[in-house]
Design a protein around this motif. Structure first.
Motif, PDB file in Angstrom:
ATOM      1  N   ARG A  36       0.818  -1.217   0.000  1.00 14.11           N
ATOM      2  CA  ARG A  36       0.000   0.000   0.000  1.00 14.11           C
ATOM      3  C   ARG A  36       0.851   1.266   0.000  1.00 14.11           C
ATOM      4  NH1 ARG A  36      -3.721  -0.362   4.871  1.00 14.11           N
ATOM      5  NH2 ARG A  36      -2.104  -1.735   5.630  1.00 14.11           N
ATOM      6  N   TYR A  37       1.985   1.206   0.679  1.00 12.62           N
ATOM      7  CA  TYR A  37       2.893   2.355   0.757  1.00 12.62           C
ATOM      8  C   TYR A  37       4.269   1.918   0.289  1.00 12.62           C
ATOM      9  CZ  TYR A  37      -0.639   4.587   3.701  1.00 12.62           C
ATOM     10  OH  TYR A  37      -1.788   5.144   4.180  1.00 12.62           O
ATOM     11  N   PRO A  38       4.483   1.827  -1.021  1.00 14.33           N
ATOM     12  CA  PRO A  38       5.791   1.372  -1.505  1.00 14.33           C
ATOM     13  C   PRO A  38       6.879   2.401  -1.205  1.00 14.33           C
ATOM     14  CG  PRO A  38       4.395   2.080  -3.316  1.00 14.33           C
ATOM     15  CD  PRO A  38       3.547   2.119  -2.082  1.00 14.33           C
ATOM     16  N   LYS A  39       8.109   1.933  -1.198  1.00 16.92           N
ATOM     17  CA  LYS A  39       9.253   2.817  -0.976  1.00 16.92           C
ATOM     18  C   LYS A  39       9.227   3.918  -2.038  1.00 16.92           C
ATOM     19  CE  LYS A  39      14.217   2.560  -0.392  1.00 16.92           C
ATOM     20  NZ  LYS A  39      15.382   1.713  -0.408  1.00 16.92           N
ATOM     21  N   GLY A  40       9.407   5.168  -1.599  1.00 11.22           N
ATOM     22  CA  GLY A  40       9.375   6.287  -2.535  1.00 11.22           C
ATOM     23  C   GLY A  40       8.022   6.989  -2.608  1.00 11.22           C
ATOM     24  N   VAL A  73       3.791  10.962   1.142  1.00 10.52           N
ATOM     25  CA  VAL A  73       2.659  10.956   2.085  1.00 10.52           C
ATOM     26  C   VAL A  73       2.627  12.271   2.861  1.00 10.52           C
ATOM     27  CG1 VAL A  73       2.593   8.431   2.393  1.00 10.52           C
ATOM     28  CG2 VAL A  73       3.989   9.813   3.930  1.00 10.52           C
ATOM     29  N   ARG A  74       1.434  12.620   3.330  1.00 11.55           N
ATOM     30  CA  ARG A  74       1.255  13.803   4.170  1.00 11.55           C
ATOM     31  C   ARG A  74       0.841  13.319   5.552  1.00 11.55           C
ATOM     32  NH1 ARG A  74       0.278  18.791   2.696  1.00 11.55           N
ATOM     33  NH2 ARG A  74      -0.434  18.197   0.633  1.00 11.55           N
ATOM     34  N   SER A  75       1.450  13.895   6.573  1.00 13.20           N
ATOM     35  CA  SER A  75       1.089  13.560   7.944  1.00 13.20           C
ATOM     36  C   SER A  75      -0.269  14.173   8.265  1.00 13.20           C
ATOM     37  CB  SER A  75       2.149  14.100   8.898  1.00 13.20           C
ATOM     38  OG  SER A  75       1.722  13.912  10.222  1.00 13.20           O
ATOM     39  N   ARG A  76      -1.175  13.371   8.805  1.00 17.20           N
ATOM     40  CA  ARG A  76      -2.510  13.876   9.144  1.00 17.20           C
ATOM     41  C   ARG A  76      -2.665  14.151  10.629  1.00 17.20           C
ATOM     42  NH1 ARG A  76      -7.053  10.234   6.477  1.00 17.20           N
ATOM     43  NH2 ARG A  76      -6.197   8.814   7.987  1.00 17.20           N
ATOM     44  N   GLN A  77      -1.738  13.627  11.440  1.00 14.39           N
ATOM     45  CA  GLN A  77      -1.841  13.828  12.876  1.00 14.39           C
ATOM     46  C   GLN A  77      -0.483  13.961  13.520  1.00 14.39           C
ATOM     47  OE1 GLN A  77      -4.515  10.615  13.857  1.00 14.39           O
ATOM     48  NE2 GLN A  77      -6.034  12.118  14.428  1.00 14.39           N
ATOM     49  N   GLY A  78      -0.478  14.560  14.694  1.00 21.55           N
ATOM     50  CA  GLY A  78       0.763  14.724  15.437  1.00 21.55           C
ATOM     51  C   GLY A  78       1.310  16.128  15.279  1.00 21.55           C
ATOM     52  N   ARG A  79       2.461  16.343  15.901  1.00 20.22           N
ATOM     53  CA  ARG A  79       3.088  17.671  15.837  1.00 20.22           C
ATOM     54  C   ARG A  79       3.503  18.034  14.419  1.00 20.22           C
ATOM     55  NH1 ARG A  79       7.268  17.292  20.732  1.00 20.22           N
ATOM     56  NH2 ARG A  79       7.387  15.196  19.925  1.00 20.22           N
ATOM     57  N   ASP A  80       3.664  17.013  13.595  1.00 24.30           N
ATOM     58  CA  ASP A  80       4.113  17.243  12.219  1.00 24.30           C
ATOM     59  C   ASP A  80       2.949  17.273  11.235  1.00 24.30           C
ATOM     60  OD1 ASP A  80       3.376  14.604  12.374  1.00 24.30           O
ATOM     61  OD2 ASP A  80       5.111  13.845  11.299  1.00 24.30           O
ATOM     62  N   GLN A  81       1.747  17.555  11.725  1.00 22.02           N
ATOM     63  CA  GLN A  81       0.553  17.552  10.874  1.00 22.02           C
ATOM     64  C   GLN A  81       0.756  18.412   9.625  1.00 22.02           C
ATOM     65  OE1 GLN A  81      -2.960  18.578  13.010  1.00 22.02           O
ATOM     66  NE2 GLN A  81      -4.323  17.859  11.429  1.00 22.02           N
ATOM     67  N   ASN A  82       0.315  17.890   8.474  1.00 20.61           N
ATOM     68  CA  ASN A  82       0.406  18.531   7.154  1.00 20.61           C
ATOM     69  C   ASN A  82       1.805  18.566   6.548  1.00 20.61           C
ATOM     70  OD1 ASN A  82      -2.340  18.994   6.874  1.00 20.61           O
ATOM     71  ND2 ASN A  82      -2.210  20.861   8.081  1.00 20.61           N
ATOM     72  N   ASP A 124       5.595  -4.457   9.676  1.00 23.09           N
ATOM     73  CA  ASP A 124       4.212  -4.927   9.802  1.00 23.09           C
ATOM     74  C   ASP A 124       3.271  -3.855  10.322  1.00 23.09           C
ATOM     75  OD1 ASP A 124       5.092  -7.354   8.945  1.00 23.09           O
ATOM     76  OD2 ASP A 124       5.189  -8.249  10.936  1.00 23.09           O
ATOM     77  N   GLN A 125       3.788  -2.900  11.093  1.00 22.32           N
ATOM     78  CA  GLN A 125       2.916  -1.924  11.737  1.00 22.32           C
ATOM     79  C   GLN A 125       3.158  -0.480  11.354  1.00 22.32           C
ATOM     80  OE1 GLN A 125       3.930  -3.217  15.806  1.00 22.32           O
ATOM     81  NE2 GLN A 125       1.713  -3.326  16.100  1.00 22.32           N
ATOM     82  N   PHE A 126       4.377  -0.135  11.013  1.00 21.88           N
ATOM     83  CA  PHE A 126       4.722   1.275  10.854  1.00 21.88           C
ATOM     84  C   PHE A 126       5.348   1.583   9.502  1.00 21.88           C
ATOM     85  CE2 PHE A 126       4.942   0.564  15.454  1.00 21.88           C
ATOM     86  CZ  PHE A 126       4.058   1.544  15.879  1.00 21.88           C
ATOM     87  N   LEU A 127       5.205   2.843   9.113  1.00 21.68           N
ATOM     88  CA  LEU A 127       5.945   3.376   7.975  1.00 21.68           C
ATOM     89  C   LEU A 127       7.159   4.101   8.530  1.00 21.68           C
ATOM     90  CD1 LEU A 127       3.049   5.064   5.968  1.00 21.68           C
ATOM     91  CD2 LEU A 127       4.116   2.842   5.539  1.00 21.68           C
ATOM     92  N   TYR A 128       8.221   4.103   7.784  1.00 23.01           N
ATOM     93  CA  TYR A 128       9.398   4.878   8.147  1.00 23.01           C
ATOM     94  C   TYR A 128       9.547   5.931   7.062  1.00 23.01           C
ATOM     95  CZ  TYR A 128       9.977   1.324  11.590  1.00 23.01           C
ATOM     96  OH  TYR A 128       9.744   0.500  12.658  1.00 23.01           O
ATOM     97  N   VAL A 129       9.458   7.186   7.467  1.00 24.98           N
ATOM     98  CA  VAL A 129       9.381   8.277   6.500  1.00 24.98           C
ATOM     99  C   VAL A 129      10.502   9.285   6.737  1.00 24.98           C
ATOM    100  CG1 VAL A 129       6.884   8.022   6.195  1.00 24.98           C
ATOM    101  CG2 VAL A 129       7.741   9.581   7.940  1.00 24.98           C
ATOM    102  N   ARG A 136       9.358   7.162  12.509  1.00 25.35           N
ATOM    103  CA  ARG A 136       8.393   6.065  12.532  1.00 25.35           C
ATOM    104  C   ARG A 136       6.992   6.676  12.577  1.00 25.35           C
ATOM    105  NH1 ARG A 136       8.042   1.957  17.489  1.00 25.35           N
ATOM    106  NH2 ARG A 136       6.717   3.620  18.240  1.00 25.35           N
ATOM    107  N   LYS A 137       6.122   6.253  11.668  1.00 20.94           N
ATOM    108  CA  LYS A 137       4.796   6.873  11.557  1.00 20.94           C
ATOM    109  C   LYS A 137       3.732   5.793  11.430  1.00 20.94           C
ATOM    110  CE  LYS A 137       2.963  11.012  10.929  1.00 20.94           C
ATOM    111  NZ  LYS A 137       2.552  11.549  12.185  1.00 20.94           N
ATOM    112  N   ASN A 138       2.632   5.972  12.162  1.00 27.01           N
ATOM    113  CA  ASN A 138       1.488   5.076  12.037  1.00 27.01           C
ATOM    114  C   ASN A 138       0.827   5.353  10.685  1.00 27.01           C
ATOM    115  OD1 ASN A 138      -1.114   3.971  12.153  1.00 27.01           O
ATOM    116  ND2 ASN A 138      -1.262   4.301  14.349  1.00 27.01           N
ATOM    117  N   PRO A 139       0.630   4.315   9.856  1.00 26.39           N
ATOM    118  CA  PRO A 139       0.043   4.569   8.534  1.00 26.39           C
ATOM    119  C   PRO A 139      -1.366   5.175   8.602  1.00 26.39           C
ATOM    120  CG  PRO A 139       0.346   2.224   8.921  1.00 26.39           C
ATOM    121  CD  PRO A 139       0.993   2.921  10.061  1.00 26.39           C
TER     122      PRO A 139
END
Length: 93
Positions: free
Chosen positions: A10-14, A17-26, A36-41, A54-57
């Motif tokens: 679903r989220y291939p390397k490259g 993505v835009r962050s939708r939540q957290g201090r880094d929103q947008n 298995d659980q996280f994206l590394y961005v 480390r980001k929750n998809p």
């Protein structure tokens, strides 16, 4: 029976993505890896390819742009700036 798509499908390397939540929103990031659980961005500045965030998809929004080839921090910075500039130009019209 259909097998669930893995995160890397679903989220291939490259993938941009835009962050939708957290201090880094947008903020925009490029996916550098996933497990298995996280994206590394990375954004190429604070979060680099060698030290990704480390980001929750569920907290990201996929943007229909993907980088190919080997990804360097400089490439990431350039791709994010290009996308942001293009978006601003569309809003000005």
């Amino acid at each position: 029976m259909m097998k669930n798509k893995t995160l890397s499908d679903r989220y291939p390397k490259g993938q941009l993505v835009r962050s939708r939540q957290g201090r880094d929103q947008n903020k925009l990031y490029i996916v550098t890896a996933s497990d298995d659980q996280f994206l590394y961005v990375a954004n190429g500045i604070k979060w680099t390819v060698s030290n990704p965030k480390r980001k929750n998809p569920l907290h990201t929004q996929k943007i229909n742009i993907r980088m190919d080839a080997e990804i360097t921090d400089a490439d990431i910075v350039k791709a994010i700036q290009t996308f942001e500039n293009r978006k601003e130009n569309q809003e000005d019209k």
